[in-house]
Design an enzyme around this catalytic site. Structure first.
Site, PDB file in Angstrom:
ATOM      1  N   ASP A 196     -13.030   4.895   1.988  1.00 48.07           N
ATOM      2  CA  ASP A 196     -11.462   5.494   2.356  1.00 48.07           C
ATOM      3  C   ASP A 196     -11.184   6.247   1.576  1.00 48.07           C
ATOM      4  O   ASP A 196     -11.437   7.088   0.949  1.00 48.07           O
ATOM      5  CB  ASP A 196     -10.653   3.814   0.991  1.00 48.07           C
ATOM      6  CG  ASP A 196      -9.315   4.025   1.270  1.00 48.07           C
ATOM      7  OD1 ASP A 196      -8.979   5.092   1.991  1.00 48.07           O
ATOM      8  OD2 ASP A 196      -8.562   3.681   0.317  1.00 48.07           O
ATOM      9  N   LYS A 198       2.457  11.403  -2.944  1.00 46.64           N
ATOM     10  CA  LYS A 198       1.173  10.290  -3.808  1.00 46.64           C
ATOM     11  C   LYS A 198       0.815  11.997  -4.805  1.00 46.64           C
ATOM     12  O   LYS A 198      -0.133  10.860  -5.406  1.00 46.64           O
ATOM     13  CB  LYS A 198       0.950   9.048  -3.201  1.00 46.64           C
ATOM     14  CG  LYS A 198      -0.268   8.982  -3.713  1.00 46.64           C
ATOM     15  CD  LYS A 198      -1.184   7.692  -2.874  1.00 46.64           C
ATOM     16  CE  LYS A 198      -1.799   6.740  -3.378  1.00 46.64           C
ATOM     17  NZ  LYS A 198      -2.286   5.994  -2.324  1.00 46.64           N
ATOM     18  N   ASP A 231       1.066  -1.591  -0.039  1.00 43.34           N
ATOM     19  CA  ASP A 231       0.025  -0.053   0.027  1.00 43.34           C
ATOM     20  C   ASP A 231       1.187   1.437   0.097  1.00 43.34           C
ATOM     21  O   ASP A 231       1.800   1.370   0.901  1.00 43.34           O
ATOM     22  CB  ASP A 231      -0.805  -0.423   1.391  1.00 43.34           C
ATOM     23  CG  ASP A 231      -1.368   1.415   1.362  1.00 43.34           C
ATOM     24  OD1 ASP A 231      -1.630   2.307   0.222  1.00 43.34           O
ATOM     25  OD2 ASP A 231      -2.549   1.125   2.601  1.00 43.34           O
ATOM     26  N   GLU A 269      -7.004  -0.025  -4.738  1.00 40.63           N
ATOM     27  CA  GLU A 269      -7.389   0.357  -3.025  1.00 40.63           C
ATOM     28  C   GLU A 269      -8.368  -0.549  -2.418  1.00 40.63           C
ATOM     29  O   GLU A 269      -8.882  -1.365  -1.086  1.00 40.63           O
ATOM     30  CB  GLU A 269      -6.704   1.765  -2.431  1.00 40.63           C
ATOM     31  CG  GLU A 269      -5.162   2.034  -2.628  1.00 40.63           C
ATOM     32  CD  GLU A 269      -5.181   3.123  -2.067  1.00 40.63           C
ATOM     33  OE1 GLU A 269      -5.638   4.482  -1.769  1.00 40.63           O
ATOM     34  OE2 GLU A 269      -4.238   3.780  -2.406  1.00 40.63           O
TER      35      GLU A 269
END
Ligand code: AMP
Length: 584
Positions: free
Chosen positions: A169, A70, A9, A147
């Site tokens: 999420d 990211k 992850d 994800e």
């Protein structure tokens, strides 16, 4: 034993590594902890530091520390680290490299292949950038998965047949929600929505603005807005935010924030919740849209899974309960669930039958373009070929037509997005098809899209009457020009090695370290022969024998890289014979 394919992850704030071991999911500690901050920095001596050490210097050395890279993945930008410039892929590769190396240390075996997760809403470019980062870290990225899908997979055997789940999420930088169904042992994502620019970092930003206002009220003075002060405020307010997840209020006191004065105020959870409510409302909109795409009502959802550190915010849970009548659960640690699911997917790819098979969807519509006259004038519009929420892999075609008689060429555009106006979507690529026949106008051209499990697209344009076709695999790297060799050199300038094929013999030596005892002798012989062969070629570099030696060294390095031990043994023998003869 199956081949090792780890799950990673690669998060905005934190990253995790997991594997399947003896049928169970195991999160691998990195620097002794299950979670590693996705933070990269240079220490006082200019050495690369990654993880907790880098995060600890965030305030003291902001210009030498990078966080939340990211958020810039897929963008054509460079970030400064000390006096050097790096792309987001390069910075991310440092994070992945650290996970790989620490994982190898912990497991005592090499890690070569990985499944890496991305937000469902990452576009093609962002997925590619993630894959490139993996390659730069010396990993073979066998699959990129979403994800929320990984989160559902982490439940594995824990989910019941026919169960419909919502995966909510909320991480540091992104928000995703997906409707996931388990049918015939297959985990299928029915619909997915999200916002790539919404996460816990935004809560921190609101709190920083709130702190600046509190300071002004307290001292009737502005706080300086330099990087150092802002980073310091961000760290303080992020900590306060976490406290507010467990306590109804928090006392903030940061001494000498602007030199002479302190920042001192109290923040109530109620006030904090008022600040972030508009952001959380946006997440509820996404939930509604996903449910409506999947043609479901909240009552039909049997489980709500919370993923990402920011879901620990009590308001998230109460909004889901009170506004949507959903009952969220925390059975698996929301920080680890995604890496665990990625590991489960890695095990499935490696042939482990224990885990559910995954069916993923595309969260975007893939379009080509055509001229339309529907509004009474000619305009370029998007023509959807693969629609949003189609299960992957997907393969679909549509027909477009030439405009003129004897039109010998046509341009094929590919856009990603939901609008019929090209400018409102993302241009993924275009290419020219030349060599069409001299047919009258309205010559049909079939545009075929093939979208694979990683969300990568292959486009074919075929002239219907002749079958003449041109196929292009859209590689967004061409758009945003990541030169892998240059990136490797840039990385090597900091970490002093290179994992790329540019360095074939070095790569071969590196692989040598990974070999098992059985092959070690073969590799040692190859290394020794290479050294002796190179010495001979230097003595007389132009002779035919020297060329033959170079050729054999090249082939044995390739065999090492491919793990082809039979070929390596043959090349060793040939090289040994030749060297024996020449050294004599
Ligand atoms: P992730 O990207 O999943 O690692 O999530 C990181 C985000 O979760 C960051 O914005 C953290 O500040 C936030 N976070 C972590 N723990 C908590 C907590 N206890 N309460 C609220 N937010 C948290």
């Amino acid at each position: 034993m199956h081949e090792l394919i780890v799950g990673i992850d690669l998060g905005t704030t934190n990253s995790e590594l997991a594997i399947i071991q003896d049928g169970a999911i195991r999160v691998i500690p990195i620097h002794g902890r299950p979670i590693m901050p996705s933070c990269v920095g240079l220490d006082g001596t200019g050495k690369l530091v990654v993880g907790e050490t880098a995060r600890n210097q965030l305030i003291a050395a902001p210009e030498h520390t990078i966080l939340s890279i990211k958020r810039q993945m897929g963008e054509d930008v460079k970030v400064s680290l000390g006096d050097k410039q790096f792309s987001p892929e390069e910075i991310s590769s440092f994070i992945l490299r650290e996970l790989k190396q620490e994982g190898e240390r912990e497991l005592g075996r090499p890690i070569k292949k990985a499944v890496i997760t991305v937000p469902a809403f990452f576009n093609e470019r962002q997925r590619r950038a993630t894959q490139v980062a993996g390659e730069l870290a010396g990993l073979d990225v066998v699959r990129i998965i979403n994800e929320p899908t990984a989160a559902a997979l982490a439940y594995g055997a824990g989910v019941k047949e026919g169960e419909t789940m919502l995966v909510y999420d909320l991480g540091g930088g992104t928000f995703d929600v997906s409707v996931v169904v388990v049918e015939n042992g297959i985990v299928e994502v029915k619909a997915s929505h999200g916002d790539v620019r919404l996460g816990g970092d935004d809560f921190d930003d609101l709190l920083v603005a709130h702190a600046i206002a509190a300071f002004k009220k307290q001292h009737d003075a502005e706080l300086p807005r330099d990087t150092k002060t802002l980073r310091r405020l961000k760290v303080v307010m992020e900590r306060a935010k976490r406290t507010l997840s467990d306590e109804p209020f928090v006392a903030i006191r940061e001494e000498y924030i602007d030199g002479p004065r302190h920042l001192e105020f109290e923040l109530l959870r109620d006030d904090y919740e008022r600040l972030i409510l508009p952001l959380l409302e946006r997440t509820l909109d996404c939930c509604h849209r996903s449910l409506s795409d999947a043609q479901l009502t909240p009552a039909q959802i049997s489980k709500v899974m919370l993923v990402g550190g920011a879901t620990r915010t009590p308001l998230v849970q109460s909004l889901l309960r009170n506004r949507m009548r959903l009952d969220p659960r925390f059975e698996i640690d929301p920080d680890l669930i995604v890496a665990m699911g990625a590991a489960a997917q890695g095990a499935v790819i490696a042939g482990d039958k224990h885990y559910s098979v995954l069916v993923d969807i595309t969260p975007h519509t893939w379009n080509t373009t055509a001229i339309s006259y529907r509004r009474g004038y000619d305009e370029l519009v998007c023509v959807p070929i693969i629609r949003r929420n189609t299960p992957l892999p997907a393969s679909k075609s549509e027909m477009v037509f030439t405009m003129f008689d004897a039109q010998l060429e046509t341009k094929v555009d590919v856009y990603q997005g939901e609008s019929d106006i090209p400018a409102e979507n993302t241009l993924i690529g275009d290419f020219l098809v030349t060599g069409l026949s001299a047919a009258p106008a309205n010559n049909p051209i079939v545009i075929h899209f093939d979208l694979d499990l990683n969300g990568m697209l292959k486009v074919t344009a075929r002239e219907k009457i002749t079958g003449f076709a041109k196929t292009v695999t859209l590689d967004t790297r061409a758009h945003h020009a990541v030169d892998l060799d240059e990136a490797r050199r840039n990385i090597a300038s900091l970490v002093g090695d290179s994992t790329g094929p540019a360095d074939r013999t070095d790569a071969a030596d590196a692989s040598a370290e990974d070999a098992t005892a059985d092959t070690q002798e073969l590799l040692n012989t190859a290394k020794d022969l290479r050294k002796r062969g190179e010495a001979l070629t230097q003595k007389n570099p132009t002779a035919d024998d020297a060329n033959e030696i170079r050729d054999l060294i090249h082939h044995s390095a390739a065999a090492i890289k491919d793990g082809d031990w039979t070929t390596l043994a043959e090349k060793n023998d040939a090289l040994s014979d030749l060297i024996f003869y020449l050294e004599d």
